[in-house]
Scaffold this active site. Structure first.
Site, PDB file in Angstrom:
ATOM      1  N   HIS A   1      13.646   0.189  97.696  1.00  0.00           N
ATOM      2  CA  HIS A   1      12.671   0.525  96.649  1.00  0.00           C
ATOM      3  C   HIS A   1      13.456   0.618  95.342  1.00  0.00           C
ATOM      4  O   HIS A   1      14.144   1.608  95.089  1.00  0.00           O
ATOM      5  CB  HIS A   1      11.983   1.860  96.986  1.00  0.00           C
ATOM      6  CG  HIS A   1      11.005   2.304  95.950  1.00  0.00           C
ATOM      7  ND1 HIS A   1       9.636   2.296  96.151  1.00  0.00           N
ATOM      8  CD2 HIS A   1      11.188   2.745  94.687  1.00  0.00           C
ATOM      9  CE1 HIS A   1       9.024   2.711  95.053  1.00  0.00           C
ATOM     10  NE2 HIS A   1       9.951   2.999  94.155  1.00  0.00           N
TER      11      HIS A   1
ATOM     12  N   GLY B   1      13.394   4.860  89.491  1.00  0.00           N
ATOM     13  CA  GLY B   1      14.098   5.600  90.543  1.00  0.00           C
ATOM     14  C   GLY B   1      14.294   4.625  91.695  1.00  0.00           C
ATOM     15  O   GLY B   1      13.379   3.863  92.000  1.00  0.00           O
TER      16      GLY B   1
ATOM     17  N   PHE C   1      15.487  -2.864  82.970  1.00  0.00           N
ATOM     18  CA  PHE C   1      16.295  -3.995  83.435  1.00  0.00           C
ATOM     19  C   PHE C   1      15.963  -5.287  82.699  1.00  0.00           C
ATOM     20  O   PHE C   1      16.798  -6.184  82.620  1.00  0.00           O
ATOM     21  CB  PHE C   1      16.151  -4.161  84.953  1.00  0.00           C
ATOM     22  CG  PHE C   1      16.950  -3.137  85.708  1.00  0.00           C
ATOM     23  CD1 PHE C   1      16.584  -1.795  85.696  1.00  0.00           C
ATOM     24  CD2 PHE C   1      18.093  -3.498  86.404  1.00  0.00           C
ATOM     25  CE1 PHE C   1      17.338  -0.840  86.364  1.00  0.00           C
ATOM     26  CE2 PHE C   1      18.852  -2.553  87.081  1.00  0.00           C
ATOM     27  CZ  PHE C   1      18.473  -1.220  87.057  1.00  0.00           C
TER      28      PHE C   1
ATOM     29  N   GLY D   1       9.388  -2.098  90.922  1.00  0.00           N
ATOM     30  CA  GLY D   1       9.521  -2.883  89.686  1.00  0.00           C
ATOM     31  C   GLY D   1      10.633  -3.913  89.686  1.00  0.00           C
ATOM     32  O   GLY D   1      10.395  -5.105  89.457  1.00  0.00           O
TER      33      GLY D   1
ATOM     34  N   ARG E   1      -0.903  12.732  96.367  1.00  0.00           N
ATOM     35  CA  ARG E   1       0.520  12.515  96.551  1.00  0.00           C
ATOM     36  C   ARG E   1       1.233  13.839  96.260  1.00  0.00           C
ATOM     37  O   ARG E   1       1.070  14.415  95.188  1.00  0.00           O
ATOM     38  CB  ARG E   1       1.000  11.469  95.551  1.00  0.00           C
ATOM     39  CG  ARG E   1       2.442  11.184  95.736  1.00  0.00           C
ATOM     40  CD  ARG E   1       3.032  10.485  94.556  1.00  0.00           C
ATOM     41  NE  ARG E   1       4.303   9.934  94.953  1.00  0.00           N
ATOM     42  CZ  ARG E   1       4.762   8.779  94.546  1.00  0.00           C
ATOM     43  NH1 ARG E   1       4.063   8.058  93.714  1.00  0.00           N
ATOM     44  NH2 ARG E   1       5.914   8.349  94.961  1.00  0.00           N
TER      45      ARG E   1
ATOM     46  N   ARG F   1      19.412   7.819  86.034  1.00  0.00           N
ATOM     47  CA  ARG F   1      20.064   8.794  86.929  1.00  0.00           C
ATOM     48  C   ARG F   1      21.377   8.227  87.453  1.00  0.00           C
ATOM     49  O   ARG F   1      21.466   7.036  87.765  1.00  0.00           O
ATOM     50  CB  ARG F   1      19.158   9.123  88.119  1.00  0.00           C
ATOM     51  CG  ARG F   1      17.974   9.964  87.747  1.00  0.00           C
ATOM     52  CD  ARG F   1      17.062  10.187  88.949  1.00  0.00           C
ATOM     53  NE  ARG F   1      15.724   9.739  88.646  1.00  0.00           N
ATOM     54  CZ  ARG F   1      14.782   9.506  89.548  1.00  0.00           C
ATOM     55  NH1 ARG F   1      15.025   9.683  90.830  1.00  0.00           N
ATOM     56  NH2 ARG F   1      13.584   9.090  89.183  1.00  0.00           N
TER      57      ARG F   1
ATOM     58  N   GLU G   1       1.613   2.390  97.049  1.00  0.00           N
ATOM     59  CA  GLU G   1       1.632   3.772  97.529  1.00  0.00           C
ATOM     60  C   GLU G   1       0.225   4.358  97.609  1.00  0.00           C
ATOM     61  O   GLU G   1      -0.089   5.106  98.530  1.00  0.00           O
ATOM     62  CB  GLU G   1       2.532   4.616  96.620  1.00  0.00           C
ATOM     63  CG  GLU G   1       4.005   4.265  96.839  1.00  0.00           C
ATOM     64  CD  GLU G   1       4.906   4.645  95.684  1.00  0.00           C
ATOM     65  OE1 GLU G   1       4.721   4.085  94.589  1.00  0.00           O
ATOM     66  OE2 GLU G   1       5.789   5.487  95.876  1.00  0.00           O
TER      67      GLU G   1
ATOM     68  N   ASN H   1      -2.603  11.222  91.865  1.00  0.00           N
ATOM     69  CA  ASN H   1      -1.174  11.448  91.697  1.00  0.00           C
ATOM     70  C   ASN H   1      -0.997  12.223  90.394  1.00  0.00           C
ATOM     71  O   ASN H   1      -1.123  11.662  89.312  1.00  0.00           O
ATOM     72  CB  ASN H   1      -0.458  10.087  91.632  1.00  0.00           C
ATOM     73  CG  ASN H   1       1.044  10.226  91.588  1.00  0.00           C
ATOM     74  OD1 ASN H   1       1.564  11.344  91.475  1.00  0.00           O
ATOM     75  ND2 ASN H   1       1.742   9.113  91.662  1.00  0.00           N
TER      76      ASN H   1
ATOM     77  N   HIS I   1      10.443   8.714  98.071  1.00  0.00           N
ATOM     78  CA  HIS I   1       9.824   7.374  98.130  1.00  0.00           C
ATOM     79  C   HIS I   1       9.333   7.042  99.542  1.00  0.00           C
ATOM     80  O   HIS I   1       9.177   5.873  99.884  1.00  0.00           O
ATOM     81  CB  HIS I   1      10.815   6.254  97.713  1.00  0.00           C
ATOM     82  CG  HIS I   1      11.200   6.271  96.279  1.00  0.00           C
ATOM     83  ND1 HIS I   1      12.461   5.899  95.857  1.00  0.00           N
ATOM     84  CD2 HIS I   1      10.507   6.563  95.160  1.00  0.00           C
ATOM     85  CE1 HIS I   1      12.521   5.993  94.539  1.00  0.00           C
ATOM     86  NE2 HIS I   1      11.352   6.400  94.090  1.00  0.00           N
TER      87      HIS I   1
ATOM     88  N   GLU J   1      10.592  -6.235  93.052  1.00  0.00           N
ATOM     89  CA  GLU J   1       9.521  -7.242  93.110  1.00  0.00           C
ATOM     90  C   GLU J   1       9.650  -8.291  92.014  1.00  0.00           C
ATOM     91  O   GLU J   1       9.220  -9.427  92.196  1.00  0.00           O
ATOM     92  CB  GLU J   1       8.154  -6.549  92.939  1.00  0.00           C
ATOM     93  CG  GLU J   1       7.765  -5.702  94.132  1.00  0.00           C
ATOM     94  CD  GLU J   1       6.582  -4.779  93.831  1.00  0.00           C
ATOM     95  OE1 GLU J   1       5.736  -5.144  92.994  1.00  0.00           O
ATOM     96  OE2 GLU J   1       6.524  -3.690  94.424  1.00  0.00           O
TER      97      GLU J   1
END
Ligand code: ADP
Length: 399
Positions: A208, A212, A284, A331, A91, A241, A384, A7, A180, A334
């Site tokens: 997801h 992002g 968060f 993140g 990716r 964003r 992923e 990636n 995603h 989960e």
């Protein structure tokens, strides 16, 4: 069969080497700050101590060379020979409309990939650089491009068409693409496995939720709609964003700040989201700490995020044709029981009832809703790289 997954970002490289027979990760690592004086290279191989090195890596070529050298190191190498690598899975963020599935990279597909750069000018060029470096350093090893957009290519035209003059679609491929996709696809498949049901029989919305964030409605095993659009800026409120806003705000902000459109995009991409609302952090964990201490703007940011996710879920129900399962991943999805609770609190009318004990104690994958809930809620950690490795093997086996 061993598959190397790469990636490549603009100044970073992440990799994992899989032994596909047992789904084992033989080695993984990353290079950061490539091209800067203080590049950091980290390599972990099964059963060995972490290798950490802070020496300049002038290019992605050098970074890939470094990782390959570590893989076959005479003392600590996990491979005897690079020929053991049966394929490399890359990716690639944007496959445009051309790539509806993963593809083997050959001169023909490489040419078409070149044309996708304009659709994702920040992401696709480093992804393609990774492909070129591997062509150079691993000649003869087949390479596969796995796209973040491909899963969403099954969306019906009424879902992906923007209500602007149609010639922009015809001439410039302006449409909703979604991102995603590797994660949404992995999580949807894993959900069906956990529930021991056929994926095709389930109406799922996958959430997801990371720096992002995006949602995907999966029905009949296919993506029917998703919250992100032409770029990953649209849809949900995110870390920095804005997500969806009134498009007229773009000219309002340009006039107010007397700045260019590029600078407005910078505001919407990097200074907005929960960071913009709170003025504190896009993370968060920080916001939850501050909110617990009574910080009103942190609380507002968390509420705005939760409401944006919940209303996004509501708006995708027609695409899914109903809702059997809601799945949280990435993140925040989960690791934040608080955010899952906030989101689900807006959705009790749908028959979503969390089992609070399971919600708080869920550390791995599993169901976190109560038995009487009509919509099951699951936490499924995304993977992923594993999805890219599986795709790479599947595509190579078809050849
Ligand atoms: P990306 O891959 O898009 O960079 P991730 O999926 O790794 O993002 O998610 C990153 C986000 O997850 C960050 O905003 C971080 O704050 C959040 N996060 C991670 N762990 C927790 C946690 N325990 N509680 C709340 N948020 C968390």
């Amino acid at each position: 069969m061993k598959i190397l997954v790469l990636n490549c970002g603009s100044s970073s490289l992440k990799y994992k080497l899989f032994e596909m027979t047992g789904n084992d990760v033989l080695a993984h690592g990353q290079a950061d700050r490539i091209g800067m004086p203080n590049a950091l290279f980290q390599h972990d191989a099964q059963g060995q101590e972490t290798f950490l090195n802070e020496t300049p890596l002038s290019s992605h070529h050098e970074a890939v060379h470094s990782l390959l050298t570590h893989l076959v190191d005479s003392k600590q190498g996990i491979l005897k020979d690079l020929n053991e690598i049966g394929g490399v899975g890359h990716r690639v963020v944007h496959g445009g409309e051309h790539f509806q599935t993963s593809v083997v990279v050959d001169p023909g597909t490489r040419n078409i990939l070149e044309n996708t750069k304009q659709l994702a000018p920040l992401h696709n060029p480093p992804n393609l650089m990774g492909i070129d470096v591997c062509t150079n350093l691993l000649p003869g090893v087949p390479q596969v491009a796995v796209f973040d957009t491909a899963f969403h290519q099954t969306m019906p035209a009424y879902a992906y068409t923007y209500a602007i003059p149609y010639r922009y679609y015809l001439e410039d491929h302006v449409r909703r693409y979604g991102f995603h996709g590797i994660s949404h696809r992995y999580v949807a498949h894993r959900t069906a496995e956990i529930l021991r049901q056929k994926l095709e029989d389930l109406k799922i919305i996958t959430c997801h939720l990371g720096a992002g964030s995006s949602l995907c409605a999966v029905a009949g095993g296919k993506s029917q709609d998703t919250s992100m659009g032409f770029t990953p800026l649209s849809g949900l409120v995110m870390g920095t964003r804005s997500g969806d806003i009134d498009p007229a705000l773009v000219s309002f902000l340009a006039e107010k700040e007397n700045c260019s459109l590029g600078q407005v995009m910078e505001i919407l991409n990097r200074q907005s989201g929960v960071f913009g609302i709170s003025g504190i952090s896009p993370d968060f964990r920080d916001l939850e700490k501050e909110a617990a201490l009574g910080n009103k703007r942190a609380l507002l940011a968390l509420d705005a995020y939760a409401y944006s996710v919940a209303s996004g879920i509501g708006s995708l129900i027609p695409a899914a044709g109903g809702l059997d399962v809601l799945v949280f991943t990435a993140g925040i999805g989960e690791h934040s029981p608080n955010m899952r609770r906030r989101i689900c609190a807006f959705l009790s009318w749908l028959g979503i009832i969390l089992d609070e004990e399971k919600n708080v104690n869920s550390t791995v994958e599993g169901i976190i809703s109560r038995k009487e809930a009509t919509v099951k809620v699951l936490v499924v950690p995304t993977d992923e790289e594993k999805m890219i490795a599986r795709e790479t093997r599947a595509i190579l086996q078809k050849q």
